[in-house]
Design a protein around this motif. Structure first.
Motif, PDB file in Angstrom:
ATOM      1  N   ARG A  29      38.650  38.955  45.315  1.00 27.18           N
ATOM      2  CA  ARG A  29      39.289  37.796  45.947  1.00 27.18           C
ATOM      3  C   ARG A  29      38.252  36.876  46.593  1.00 27.18           C
ATOM      4  O   ARG A  29      38.318  35.653  46.461  1.00 27.18           O
ATOM      5  N   GLY A  32      35.802  35.580  43.574  1.00 27.49           N
ATOM      6  CA  GLY A  32      36.438  34.911  42.440  1.00 27.49           C
ATOM      7  C   GLY A  32      35.921  35.414  41.105  1.00 27.49           C
ATOM      8  O   GLY A  32      36.134  34.780  40.077  1.00 27.49           O
ATOM      9  N   LYS A  33      35.253  36.563  41.096  1.00 35.36           N
ATOM     10  CA  LYS A  33      34.685  37.130  39.874  1.00 35.36           C
ATOM     11  C   LYS A  33      35.416  38.408  39.492  1.00 35.36           C
ATOM     12  O   LYS A  33      36.128  39.004  40.296  1.00 35.36           O
TER      13      LYS A  33
END
Length: 63
Positions: A29, A32-33
């Motif tokens: 979260r 973002g990966k």
């Protein structure tokens, strides 16, 4: 150190200051990966000995 490695390192460092180990979901979260990218970044940090895991204390150690 790549941007992702730096970001993961900072997240682990900052969260460990409050005695909390982030879950993989937290890292996904916040960065973002995907899990694969995060695992690779952690492996790279550990191979360069910038980050180690203390199995007894169950916490991260930082360089």
């Amino acid at each position: 150190m790549t941007d992702l490695e730096r970001k993961v390192y900072r997240i682990l460092y900052n969260m460990s200051r409050f005695r909390k180990n982030p879950s993989m979901e937290d890292l996904k979260r916040k960065t973002g990966k995907s899990e694969a990218f995060i695992r690779k970044a952690v492996k790279n940090l550990m191979s360069r000995e910038e980050l180690t895991w203390d199995k007894e204390k169950r916490e991260w150690k930082f360089k």
